[in-house]
Design a protein around this motif. Structure first.
Motif, short mmCIF file in Angstrom:
data_model
loop_
_atom_site.label_atom_id
_atom_site.label_comp_id
_atom_site.label_asym_id
_atom_site.label_seq_id
_atom_site.Cartn_x
_atom_site.Cartn_y
_atom_site.Cartn_z
N HIS A 176 18.40 -43.91 -31.84
CA HIS A 176 18.20 -42.49 -31.54
C HIS A 176 17.69 -41.76 -32.78
O HIS A 176 16.68 -41.06 -32.74
CB HIS A 176 19.51 -41.85 -31.07
N ASP A 177 18.37 -41.94 -33.87
CA ASP A 177 18.02 -41.19 -35.08
C ASP A 177 16.66 -41.59 -35.63
O ASP A 177 15.92 -40.76 -36.16
CB ASP A 177 19.10 -41.38 -36.15
N GLU A 178 16.34 -42.88 -35.48
CA GLU A 178 15.03 -43.35 -35.93
C GLU A 178 13.92 -42.69 -35.09
O GLU A 178 12.94 -42.18 -35.63
CB GLU A 178 14.99 -44.88 -35.77
N MET A 179 14.10 -42.71 -33.77
CA MET A 179 13.08 -42.16 -32.88
C MET A 179 12.97 -40.64 -32.99
O MET A 179 11.88 -40.09 -33.00
CB MET A 179 13.38 -42.54 -31.42
N ILE A 180 14.11 -39.99 -33.07
CA ILE A 180 14.13 -38.53 -33.12
C ILE A 180 13.56 -38.03 -34.47
O ILE A 180 12.95 -36.97 -34.53
CB ILE A 180 15.56 -38.01 -32.85
N GLY A 181 13.77 -38.82 -35.51
CA GLY A 181 13.14 -38.50 -36.79
C GLY A 181 11.63 -38.38 -36.61
O GLY A 181 10.99 -37.50 -37.17
N PHE A 182 11.09 -39.28 -35.79
CA PHE A 182 9.65 -39.27 -35.57
C PHE A 182 9.20 -38.24 -34.54
O PHE A 182 8.28 -37.46 -34.79
CB PHE A 182 9.18 -40.67 -35.15
N THR A 183 9.83 -38.24 -33.37
CA THR A 183 9.29 -37.41 -32.27
C THR A 183 9.71 -35.94 -32.35
O THR A 183 9.06 -35.10 -31.74
CB THR A 183 9.72 -37.94 -30.89
N SER A 184 10.77 -35.65 -33.09
CA SER A 184 11.23 -34.26 -33.12
C SER A 184 11.25 -33.67 -34.53
O SER A 184 10.70 -32.60 -34.78
CB SER A 184 12.62 -34.18 -32.49
N GLN A 185 11.88 -34.39 -35.46
CA GLN A 185 12.02 -33.79 -36.79
C GLN A 185 10.71 -33.76 -37.56
O GLN A 185 10.37 -32.75 -38.18
CB GLN A 185 13.11 -34.54 -37.56
N LEU A 186 9.96 -34.87 -37.50
CA LEU A 186 8.66 -34.88 -38.19
C LEU A 186 7.74 -33.76 -37.68
O LEU A 186 7.19 -33.00 -38.49
CB LEU A 186 8.00 -36.26 -38.07
N PRO A 187 7.58 -33.59 -36.36
CA PRO A 187 6.75 -32.47 -35.88
C PRO A 187 7.22 -31.11 -36.41
O PRO A 187 6.41 -30.27 -36.76
CB PRO A 187 6.89 -32.54 -34.36
N HIS A 188 8.54 -30.91 -36.48
CA HIS A 188 9.04 -29.65 -37.01
C HIS A 188 8.67 -29.50 -38.49
O HIS A 188 8.27 -28.42 -38.93
CB HIS A 188 10.56 -29.53 -36.80
N ALA A 189 8.79 -30.58 -39.24
CA ALA A 189 8.42 -30.52 -40.65
C ALA A 189 6.93 -30.18 -40.81
O ALA A 189 6.55 -29.35 -41.64
CB ALA A 189 8.74 -31.85 -41.34
N LEU A 190 6.10 -30.79 -39.98
CA LEU A 190 4.65 -30.55 -40.07
C LEU A 190 4.31 -29.10 -39.71
O LEU A 190 3.47 -28.47 -40.36
CB LEU A 190 3.89 -31.51 -39.15
N ALA A 191 4.96 -28.60 -38.68
CA ALA A 191 4.68 -27.22 -38.25
C ALA A 191 5.05 -26.23 -39.34
O ALA A 191 4.30 -25.28 -39.63
CB ALA A 191 5.46 -26.91 -36.97
N VAL A 192 6.20 -26.47 -39.98
CA VAL A 192 6.66 -25.59 -41.05
C VAL A 192 5.69 -25.66 -42.24
O VAL A 192 5.26 -24.64 -42.78
CB VAL A 192 8.10 -25.98 -41.49
N ALA A 193 5.31 -26.88 -42.61
CA ALA A 193 4.41 -27.04 -43.77
C ALA A 193 3.04 -26.46 -43.46
O ALA A 193 2.40 -25.86 -44.33
CB ALA A 193 4.29 -28.53 -44.14
N LEU A 194 2.59 -26.59 -42.21
CA LEU A 194 1.28 -26.06 -41.83
C LEU A 194 1.23 -24.54 -42.03
O LEU A 194 0.37 -24.01 -42.72
CB LEU A 194 0.95 -26.43 -40.38
N ILE A 195 2.17 -23.86 -41.44
CA ILE A 195 2.11 -22.39 -41.49
C ILE A 195 2.43 -21.89 -42.90
O ILE A 195 1.86 -20.90 -43.36
CB ILE A 195 3.01 -21.76 -40.40
#
Lengths: 277, 277
Positions: A176-195
């Motif tokens: 769970h944590d491996e997958m969620i790191g990719f599908t949920s947390q990484l996108p959130h990190a990218l969105a934050v860094a983008l803006i």
């Protein structure tokens, strides 16, 4: 079955709403905010509301906990004598491995905690933004532990389908944590860094299309919740960021070298993967 | 006013559809694909279709070019004797500075090319995915050059509003490319790198929520078009990627150091910026 929802925020409130929609009437709420309880009662999402578990937990067959990860353990400890014998608890926490280890330490033998992660949410906080629509068609993950009873796992599964989830999967907390790191947390990190990488003071709003809007939606982020989630899944998330950076570097190299063929290959790969989703 | 749309793909087709919707009837199409022309005619988007400009361009008051950037110059050269005296040309190209320099070299004196960028699009290609809805509420950018006539700029502006755009801005080609590198090209690069960084063969689909879905939508990308756009805006895009990486590193450092306060600050910053959008 009497259900008590703990934490009537956007997820807890949506849970209560979804339960109501599919016919559950014996639903109560616990929240530290009295105004939230009044709202939930006025919306007829709960029969009654309580600021703690002293009274109502004693009669609860199912307890749905949707509060900040760090508060869950404290809630269990504070209510250690209030749970009904044989009660089922479930949660909505977005990280599992460390979280579960933490909870198991304090969990009485006669309570079955079915750890789960309804993969649905909104950028907004609070009961005003609760909606059962958020669960429709979404994924639900269960991370069973050895002591879980099969009948209780099945009960949560069937409840998940009833309230609108499309798919319920059982996996290990580690996966769970491996997958969620990719599908949920990484996108959130990218969105934050983008803006955050925008240059201050520009009239960016005049130059955006759907792509920027979509990619930054989740940059509107609950800092208390997500700082817990990120730090509670540190190793997986760092690994995902590093894999992402390797891929971004491939694009960067191709652009710098004006290597059109490599660029096209990367685009063809991403298109194929997106179409398969 | 007779309009000829060159390239009846998703943008050209949507243009024709939007023109029809707001009452323009004297609209013709040019496309190398005969099937596309037949479809456009059957949908009554165009009065008639042509595989080249020999005949119809001679009568066109406005030519809307929506073909791949590299093909525009070739189209102008091939039709150098076909344009009507005083004709207006406009385009839909997502990069401007290099592109404009390239076109101006070959443009006859008696033609006014109003360079524009309707900031709307879809992941799909071709006339089957054309829809005038795509323009509704979107941004339109004009990048005037010295020789443009004010009356012609105004004509394109008013046409943009008529077909549904919410905001039309005039800026320099340089500023366009700088902003678009950030608001459009960088998000596309991130989406591609995100989905390409997934580990092959995992059942990722069972673990996605809206965030991953939103962030990878544009990873479904037309490789021929976007490789041209990326390379045609190389310096700006590289700069944007580098600024993004600096921000991502801030997140990475905070996670690695378990620095919750810094993480929260980055989230608060991104939330404020997103809310302002």
């Amino acid at each position: 079955m009497r259900v008590v929802v703990v934490g009537l925020g956007v997820i807890g409130g949506s849970f209560a709403m979804a339960l109501k929609e599919c016919g559950y009437e014996d639903v109560y709420g616990i929240d530290v905010d009295r105004e939230t309880l009044i709202k939930a009662k006025n919306l007829q999402l709960i029969k009654d509301g309580f600021v703690d578990g002293k009274e109502i937990l004693k009669t609860a067959d199912l307890v749905v906990i949707s509060i900040y990860p760090k508060l869950v353990k404290q809630f269990i400890i504070s209510n250690i004598d209030n749970f009904k014998d044989g009660a089922i608890i479930t949660d909505a926490t977005g990280i599992k491995k460390m979280f579960i280890q933490d909870i198991i330490d304090v969990l009485p033998e006669n309570i079955d905690f079915i750890f789960g992660h309804p993969m649905a949410g909104r950028e907004k906080k609070g009961i005003d933004f609760a909606t059962n629509d958020v669960f429709k068609g979404a994924n639900y993950i269960l991370t069973p532990i050895k002591r879980n009873k099969e009948e209780n796992l099945k009960l949560i599964e069937s409840l998940a389908y009833k309230i609108g989830f499309k798919r319920v999967k059982r996996i290990t907390p580690e996966y769970h944590d491996e997958m969620i790191g990719f599908t949920s947390q990484l996108p959130h990190a990218l969105a934050v860094a983008l803006i955050n990488s925008d240059i201050e003071g520009r009239d960016t709003g005049s130059f955006i299309g759907d792509s920027y809007r979509d990619l930054t939606r989740i940059a509107n982020i609950n800092e208390n919740l997500w700082s817990e989630l990120f730090l509670g899944n540190k190793e997986n998330l760092l690994k995902c960021i590093e894999s992402f950076e390797i891929e971004l570097d491939k694009l960067k190299d191709a652009i710098r070298d004006e290597d059109k063929e490599s660029l096209k290959k990367l685009f063809i790969k991403s298109t194929k993967r997106r179409e398969k989703l």
